[in-house]
Design an enzyme around this catalytic site. Structure first.
Site, mmCIF file in Angstrom:
data_model
loop_
_atom_site.group_PDB
_atom_site.id
_atom_site.type_symbol
_atom_site.label_atom_id
_atom_site.label_comp_id
_atom_site.label_asym_id
_atom_site.label_seq_id
_atom_site.Cartn_x
_atom_site.Cartn_y
_atom_site.Cartn_z
ATOM 1 N N VAL A 1 -1.026 0.804 -13.276
ATOM 2 C CA VAL A 1 -2.295 0.124 -13.600
ATOM 3 C C VAL A 1 -3.437 1.114 -13.862
ATOM 4 O O VAL A 1 -4.441 0.753 -14.459
ATOM 5 C CB VAL A 1 -2.713 -0.889 -12.503
ATOM 6 C CG1 VAL A 1 -1.757 -2.073 -12.457
ATOM 7 C CG2 VAL A 1 -2.869 -0.231 -11.139
ATOM 8 N N TYR B 1 -10.527 4.797 0.156
ATOM 9 C CA TYR B 1 -10.058 3.409 0.111
ATOM 10 C C TYR B 1 -11.246 2.443 0.238
ATOM 11 O O TYR B 1 -11.353 1.464 -0.510
ATOM 12 C CB TYR B 1 -9.053 3.206 1.244
ATOM 13 C CG TYR B 1 -8.386 1.859 1.283
ATOM 14 C CD1 TYR B 1 -7.343 1.542 0.396
ATOM 15 C CD2 TYR B 1 -8.768 0.895 2.216
ATOM 16 C CE1 TYR B 1 -6.714 0.318 0.455
ATOM 17 C CE2 TYR B 1 -8.138 -0.342 2.282
ATOM 18 C CZ TYR B 1 -7.103 -0.626 1.396
ATOM 19 O OH TYR B 1 -6.480 -1.854 1.446
ATOM 20 N N ALA C 1 -14.364 2.990 -0.525
ATOM 21 C CA ALA C 1 -15.167 3.036 -1.757
ATOM 22 C C ALA C 1 -14.487 2.212 -2.852
ATOM 23 O O ALA C 1 -15.151 1.477 -3.594
ATOM 24 C CB ALA C 1 -15.340 4.486 -2.216
HETATM 25 P P1 NAP Z 1 2.210 -2.710 -0.415
HETATM 26 O O1 NAP Z 1 3.395 -3.513 -0.053
HETATM 27 O O2 NAP Z 1 2.251 -1.238 -0.301
HETATM 28 O O3 NAP Z 1 1.791 -3.129 -1.894
HETATM 29 C C1 NAP Z 1 1.072 -2.310 -2.762
HETATM 30 C C2 NAP Z 1 1.617 -2.543 -4.154
HETATM 31 O O4 NAP Z 1 0.852 -1.756 -5.076
HETATM 32 C C3 NAP Z 1 3.067 -2.120 -4.281
HETATM 33 O O5 NAP Z 1 3.847 -3.219 -4.712
HETATM 34 C C4 NAP Z 1 3.033 -1.022 -5.335
HETATM 35 O O6 NAP Z 1 4.088 -1.148 -6.276
HETATM 36 C C5 NAP Z 1 1.745 -1.314 -6.072
HETATM 37 N N1 NAP Z 1 1.249 -0.105 -6.716
HETATM 38 C C6 NAP Z 1 0.907 1.087 -6.157
HETATM 39 N N2 NAP Z 1 0.523 1.956 -7.101
HETATM 40 C C7 NAP Z 1 0.621 1.301 -8.291
HETATM 41 C C8 NAP Z 1 0.356 1.666 -9.637
HETATM 42 N N3 NAP Z 1 -0.115 2.872 -9.961
HETATM 43 N N4 NAP Z 1 0.576 0.751 -10.619
HETATM 44 C C9 NAP Z 1 1.044 -0.490 -10.314
HETATM 45 N N5 NAP Z 1 1.297 -0.899 -9.049
HETATM 46 C C10 NAP Z 1 1.094 0.000 -8.057
HETATM 47 O O7 NAP Z 1 0.958 -3.145 0.462
HETATM 48 P P2 NAP Z 1 0.194 -4.526 0.656
HETATM 49 O O8 NAP Z 1 -0.308 -4.495 2.018
HETATM 50 O O9 NAP Z 1 1.005 -5.681 0.199
HETATM 51 O O10 NAP Z 1 -1.071 -4.319 -0.302
HETATM 52 C C11 NAP Z 1 -1.371 -5.181 -1.380
HETATM 53 C C12 NAP Z 1 -2.876 -5.139 -1.628
HETATM 54 O O11 NAP Z 1 -3.559 -5.693 -0.507
HETATM 55 C C13 NAP Z 1 -3.437 -3.722 -1.818
HETATM 56 O O12 NAP Z 1 -4.435 -3.748 -2.820
HETATM 57 C C14 NAP Z 1 -4.057 -3.423 -0.475
HETATM 58 O O13 NAP Z 1 -5.092 -2.495 -0.568
HETATM 59 C C15 NAP Z 1 -4.560 -4.807 -0.084
HETATM 60 N N6 NAP Z 1 -4.795 -4.959 1.342
HETATM 61 C C16 NAP Z 1 -3.785 -4.870 2.245
HETATM 62 C C17 NAP Z 1 -4.052 -5.028 3.600
HETATM 63 C C18 NAP Z 1 -2.980 -4.960 4.656
HETATM 64 O O14 NAP Z 1 -3.320 -5.013 5.837
HETATM 65 N N7 NAP Z 1 -1.720 -4.884 4.321
HETATM 66 C C19 NAP Z 1 -5.359 -5.255 4.012
HETATM 67 C C20 NAP Z 1 -6.373 -5.317 3.076
HETATM 68 C C21 NAP Z 1 -6.080 -5.186 1.742
HETATM 69 P P3 NAP Z 1 5.202 0.001 -6.505
HETATM 70 O O15 NAP Z 1 5.878 0.219 -5.190
HETATM 71 O O16 NAP Z 1 6.080 -0.600 -7.556
HETATM 72 O O17 NAP Z 1 4.433 1.198 -7.000
#
Ligand code: NAP
Length: 245
Positions: free
Chosen positions: A62, A153, A155
């Protein structure tokens, strides 16, 4: 075939996977974007198909505009529209400020904030033309309150909140809404890496005293995509067990 399509970035795991499956359950065709996790993304599309909808996986970093544009073109050619965009891809590169390099900072901004901008920019024209669309951005409570070791993160997520409000204002006259979800601590591979000590420290700040589940975030995304949310735009909905109030 359903006539509604959702594009979920980072749809192979965690919150993105839960969104893909929740929207498939609701009858949406699903496009599962991935950056690296090809097999996991294909597995998610298979699970979506078993729910009776059309789904495919597409690789796109992305942070690269040309890859995002190609992904959006393919989606439009396959399904004819993108009704809902969920900007969910995100990474962390934590370090204390004194040790955080410029590269650590810009890598996180590139995926989380610039990546969200690229995807929005790419879907905006077809959504404006269709006079409808729902954009949902995954922010974080960290973008609201900051965190030690997460200046990059925080920011990026604070930037996503500001971006959400600006996009909401710009696209409102075309009936395109843009909202953000600010998850607290959700049980995914992003939080699995935290030590038990850190986790219990976090739980001490959460009135509901547990980590959230990805499905609890996905259901809010489904609500924001639904007609029930037609009059909601520019908002940040916290799904955080009461952590920030
Ligand atoms: P996650 O399982 O690590 O998911 C992150 C996803 O981002 C992965 O599927 C990864 O896909 C994708 N990704 C990373 N780099 C990428 C790139 N350059 N291009 C396209 N896709 C990319 O973690 P998650 O917790 O589900 O996080 C999902 C979202 O929620 C994130 O934005 C995170 O900041 C947000 N969030 C999570 C939490 C929490 O507590 N878990 C809290 C607040 C916000 P690949 O493996 O295919 O690269």
């Amino acid at each position: 075939m359903s006539n509604l399509t959702v594009l979920v970035t980072g749809g192979a795991s965690g919150i993105g996977k839960a969104c893909a499956l929740t929207f498939a359950q609701a009858g949406y065709n699903v496009v599962v974007n991935y950056g690296h996790s090809e097999q996991a993304a294909i597995d998610v599309t298979k699970q979506c198909s078993e729910l009776g909808v059309e789904a495919f996986a597409v690789k796109a970093d992305v942070s690269k505009k040309d890859e995002v544009d190609a992904m959006v073109d393919l989606t439009l050619k396959t399904f004819g529209s993108i009704d809902v965009l969920i900007n969910n891809s995100g990474i962390t590169k934590d370090n204390l400020l004194l040790r955080m390099t410029s590269e650590d900072f810009s890598d996180v901004l590139d995926v989380n904030l610039l990546g969200t901008f690229h995807c929005i920019k790419s879907v905006v024209k077809p959504m404006m033309k269709a006079r409808k669309g729902k954009i949902i951005n995954m922010a974080s409570v960290i973008g609201q309150i900051g965190n030690v070791g997460q200046a990059n993160y925080a920011a990026s997520k604070g930037g996503i909140i500001a971006l959400t409000k600006s996009v909401a204002r710009e696209l409102a006259s075309r009936n395109v809404t843009c909202n953000a979800i600010a998850p607290g601590f959700i049980q995914t591979k992003m939080t699995d890496v935290l030590s038990d000590e850190v986790k219990s420290g976090i739980l001490g700040q959460v009135p509901l005293a547990r980590l959230g589940q990805p499905e609890e975030v996905a259901k809010v995304a489904l609500f924001l995509a639904s007609d029930a949310a037609n009059y909601i735009t520019g908002q940040v909905i916290n799904v955080d067990g009461g952590m920030v109030m």
